[in-house]
Design a protein around this motif. Structure first.
Motif, PDB file in Angstrom:
ATOM      1  N   LEU A 161      48.408  57.231  23.174  1.00 33.93           N
ATOM      2  CA  LEU A 161      49.174  58.190  23.963  1.00 33.93           C
ATOM      3  C   LEU A 161      50.031  59.075  23.066  1.00 33.93           C
ATOM      4  CD1 LEU A 161      50.300  55.962  26.972  1.00 33.93           C
ATOM      5  CD2 LEU A 161      48.658  57.838  27.018  1.00 33.93           C
ATOM      6  N   LYS A 162      50.661  58.493  22.070  1.00 32.55           N
ATOM      7  CA  LYS A 162      51.478  59.274  21.139  1.00 32.55           C
ATOM      8  C   LYS A 162      50.633  60.312  20.416  1.00 32.55           C
ATOM      9  CE  LYS A 162      54.122  57.149  18.311  1.00 32.55           C
ATOM     10  NZ  LYS A 162      54.667  56.147  17.363  1.00 32.55           N
ATOM     11  N   ARG A 163      49.445  59.927  19.990  1.00 33.98           N
ATOM     12  CA  ARG A 163      48.575  60.866  19.284  1.00 33.98           C
ATOM     13  C   ARG A 163      48.098  61.988  20.195  1.00 33.98           C
ATOM     14  NH1 ARG A 163      45.426  56.286  15.889  1.00 33.98           N
ATOM     15  NH2 ARG A 163      46.988  56.089  14.258  1.00 33.98           N
ATOM     16  N   GLN A 164      47.818  61.666  21.442  1.00 29.42           N
ATOM     17  CA  GLN A 164      47.394  62.693  22.390  1.00 29.42           C
ATOM     18  C   GLN A 164      48.506  63.702  22.643  1.00 29.42           C
ATOM     19  OE1 GLN A 164      46.206  60.534  25.872  1.00 29.42           O
ATOM     20  NE2 GLN A 164      44.082  60.346  25.209  1.00 29.42           N
ATOM     21  N   MET A 165      49.746  63.248  22.624  1.00 28.32           N
ATOM     22  CA  MET A 165      50.858  64.115  22.990  1.00 28.32           C
ATOM     23  C   MET A 165      51.548  64.737  21.783  1.00 28.32           C
ATOM     24  SD  MET A 165      52.205  62.438  26.428  1.00 28.32           S
ATOM     25  CE  MET A 165      53.384  63.682  26.487  1.00 28.32           C
ATOM     26  N   PHE A 166      51.080  64.466  20.584  1.00 28.55           N
ATOM     27  CA  PHE A 166      51.744  64.971  19.389  1.00 28.55           C
ATOM     28  C   PHE A 166      51.843  66.487  19.428  1.00 28.55           C
ATOM     29  CE2 PHE A 166      51.800  66.498  15.005  1.00 28.55           C
ATOM     30  CZ  PHE A 166      52.899  65.817  14.537  1.00 28.55           C
ATOM     31  N   GLY A 167      53.053  67.006  19.302  1.00 26.20           N
ATOM     32  CA  GLY A 167      53.287  68.442  19.278  1.00 26.20           C
ATOM     33  C   GLY A 167      53.281  69.106  20.635  1.00 26.20           C
ATOM     34  N   ARG A 168      53.059  68.356  21.698  1.00 26.42           N
ATOM     35  CA  ARG A 168      52.954  68.953  23.032  1.00 26.42           C
ATOM     36  C   ARG A 168      54.203  68.755  23.874  1.00 26.42           C
ATOM     37  NH1 ARG A 168      47.015  66.711  23.969  1.00 26.42           N
ATOM     38  NH2 ARG A 168      45.922  68.267  22.751  1.00 26.42           N
ATOM     39  N   ALA A 169      54.886  67.645  23.660  1.00 25.78           N
ATOM     40  CA  ALA A 169      56.036  67.354  24.519  1.00 25.78           C
ATOM     41  C   ALA A 169      57.042  66.517  23.749  1.00 25.78           C
ATOM     42  CB  ALA A 169      55.576  66.605  25.762  1.00 25.78           C
ATOM     43  N   LYS A 170      58.182  66.338  24.362  1.00 28.77           N
ATOM     44  CA  LYS A 170      59.235  65.554  23.721  1.00 28.77           C
ATOM     45  C   LYS A 170      59.183  64.110  24.214  1.00 28.77           C
ATOM     46  CE  LYS A 170      62.189  69.427  22.978  1.00 28.77           C
ATOM     47  NZ  LYS A 170      62.366  69.906  21.800  1.00 28.77           N
ATOM     48  N   LEU A 171      60.119  63.327  23.744  1.00 30.22           N
ATOM     49  CA  LEU A 171      60.136  61.899  24.008  1.00 30.22           C
ATOM     50  C   LEU A 171      60.226  61.557  25.495  1.00 30.22           C
ATOM     51  CD1 LEU A 171      60.117  59.140  22.658  1.00 30.22           C
ATOM     52  CD2 LEU A 171      62.597  59.269  22.506  1.00 30.22           C
ATOM     53  N   ASP A 172      60.933  62.369  26.280  1.00 29.73           N
ATOM     54  CA  ASP A 172      61.083  62.038  27.703  1.00 29.73           C
ATOM     55  C   ASP A 172      59.731  62.040  28.439  1.00 29.73           C
ATOM     56  OD1 ASP A 172      60.917  64.785  27.333  1.00 29.73           O
ATOM     57  OD2 ASP A 172      62.160  65.254  29.076  1.00 29.73           O
ATOM     58  N   LEU A 173      58.863  63.002  28.135  1.00 29.96           N
ATOM     59  CA  LEU A 173      57.556  63.033  28.775  1.00 29.96           C
ATOM     60  C   LEU A 173      56.666  61.889  28.272  1.00 29.96           C
ATOM     61  CD1 LEU A 173      55.706  64.401  30.766  1.00 29.96           C
ATOM     62  CD2 LEU A 173      54.972  65.944  28.940  1.00 29.96           C
ATOM     63  N   LEU A 174      56.752  61.581  26.983  1.00 38.95           N
ATOM     64  CA  LEU A 174      56.001  60.450  26.438  1.00 38.95           C
ATOM     65  C   LEU A 174      56.433  59.155  27.113  1.00 38.95           C
ATOM     66  CD1 LEU A 174      54.040  59.177  24.400  1.00 38.95           C
ATOM     67  CD2 LEU A 174      55.933  59.094  22.776  1.00 38.95           C
TER      68      LEU A 174
END
Length: 108
Positions: free
Chosen positions: A87-100
């Motif tokens: 999940l972290k890799r999918q979201m890298f550069g796309r959103a901040k910690l709250d969305l993760l």
């Protein structure tokens, strides 16, 4: 082709036999005696890679024997870590910690 290779190269035959024995010990969770014999055979063998592997097993002997003899394992924890890492890799550069955080909690 493998049979022909093993016929012509004795080291390959020895390594295949040792690797097959080790796999059998792991799959069938055989006892400490077989693992001790396997490490002795691997360290006495002519392949430096298997000698190094057996030496590494000896360095962490308590953990190795616990993994083969105890019924507990860290499989579920490793599965969760793997999922969160994906999940972290999918979201890298796309959103901040709250969305993760939301995505991790909702995926559970």
């Amino acid at each position: 082709m493998l049979k022909e290779l093993l016929y012509h190269c004795r080291e390959s035959d020895d390594s295949c036999e040792l690797v097959a024995r080790f796999a059998s010990i792991l799959v069938h969770r055989r006892g400490l005696e077989e693992l001790e014999q396997w490490t002795a055979d691997a360290q006495a063998g002519g392949l430096p890679e298997l000698r190094g592997f057996a030496t590494g097993l000896r360095k962490g002997w308590d953990a190795v024997t616990a993994g083969l003899t105890l019924r507990w394992n860290s499989g579920p924890v490793e599965g969760h870590v793997n999922r969160i890492t994906m999940l972290k890799r999918q979201m890298f550069g796309r959103a901040k910690l709250d969305l993760l955080r939301e995505r991790v909690l909702l995926a559970s």
